[in-house]
Design an enzyme around this catalytic site. Structure first.
Site, mmCIF file in Angstrom:
data_model
loop_
_atom_site.group_PDB
_atom_site.id
_atom_site.type_symbol
_atom_site.label_atom_id
_atom_site.label_comp_id
_atom_site.label_asym_id
_atom_site.label_seq_id
_atom_site.Cartn_x
_atom_site.Cartn_y
_atom_site.Cartn_z
ATOM 1 N N ASP A 10 42.549 27.586 45.885
ATOM 2 C CA ASP A 10 42.817 28.701 44.991
ATOM 3 C C ASP A 10 42.202 28.312 43.645
ATOM 4 O OD1 ASP A 10 44.061 31.000 43.816
ATOM 5 O OD2 ASP A 10 45.611 29.671 43.028
ATOM 6 N N ASP A 12 42.964 30.097 40.034
ATOM 7 C CA ASP A 12 43.852 30.192 38.871
ATOM 8 C C ASP A 12 45.080 29.303 39.030
ATOM 9 O OD1 ASP A 12 42.474 32.336 37.332
ATOM 10 O OD2 ASP A 12 42.855 33.474 39.156
#
Length: 221
Positions: A10, A12
């Site tokens: 991922d 963020d």
């Protein structure tokens, strides 16, 4: 982890220290309302596609906004992430970025980490061709909806025949990636989400923990 063919991160609050969409919202003066929606989406309280659409309606980012934002607020890599990505690359492991954020903001991050943009799965902002104003987002991107991350990983497995794919991230949407991912590593170095801490196969708060395990394999071989 040690036998992974591919590792998906991922972006963020995992690869970078911030939630890119929240930073962009603050830049545009819609910070608080958008941050609340992000929190709900990452905590699994609302469907991702509903939160994404609502946040973009509040922000209305133009092409110029994105360019200016990235110039004034370059996104900061999380401590230790470059070492981890470089290590996987050195071992021939394929590294992907799989994010509910935007390609326009994530591609520069991928470039910094030497990850080719064809290994980036993220949302695509659309702009009016005449004046660059916000015109929505591409709803055909797998990551634009709930369940997008497992769909991306399944597509990678089908396309490349990977036997073992690891997902690493901070949110509930990342945890949803297993299955088809073989292992989910929860990352709490920026923010600890209770559901993720409880549901992860392994929960870390520093990428050094990951490096310690990876390098342990090398020294014992």
């Amino acid at each position: 982890l040690k036998s992974a063919d591919a590792v998906c991160f991922d972006v963020d609050s995992t690869v970078i220290e911030e939630e890119g969409i929240d930073m962009l919202a603050a830049y545009k003066g819609a910070g608080n309302a958008v941050a609340e929606l992000t929190k709900k989406a990452m905590g699994g309280q609302v469907l991702f596609q509903d939160a994404l659409s609502a946040r973009l309606d509040l922000i209305q980012p133009s092409k110029t906004d994105i360019t200016n934002f990235l110039t004034e607020h370059p996104l900061k890599l999380t401590k230790g992430i470059k070492n981890v990505v470089d290590y996987f690359h050195s071992k021939g492991v394929f590294v992907y970025l799989v994010s509910g954020g935007f390609r326009q903001m994530i591609n520069p991050v991928a470039e910094t980490l030497n990850i080719p943009t064809h290994r980036v799965f993220a949302n695509n902002l659309l702009f009016d061709q005449s004046n660059g104003s916000f015109a929505g987002f591409d709803k055909t991107e797998l990551t634009s909806r709930d369940g997008g991350k497992p769909a991306v990983i399944q597509r990678l497995i089908d396309a490349h025949g990977y036997k073992s794919v690891v997902m690493i991230g901070d949110g509930v949407t990342d945890m949803q990636a297993k299955p088809p991912a073989s292992l989910f590593v929860g990352f709490g170095g920026i923010v600890v989400r209770e559901k993720v801490q409880q549901g992860a196969d392994w929960f870390i708060t520093d990428f050094k923990e990951l490096m310690d395990v990876l390098e342990e394999k090398t020294t014992t071989e």
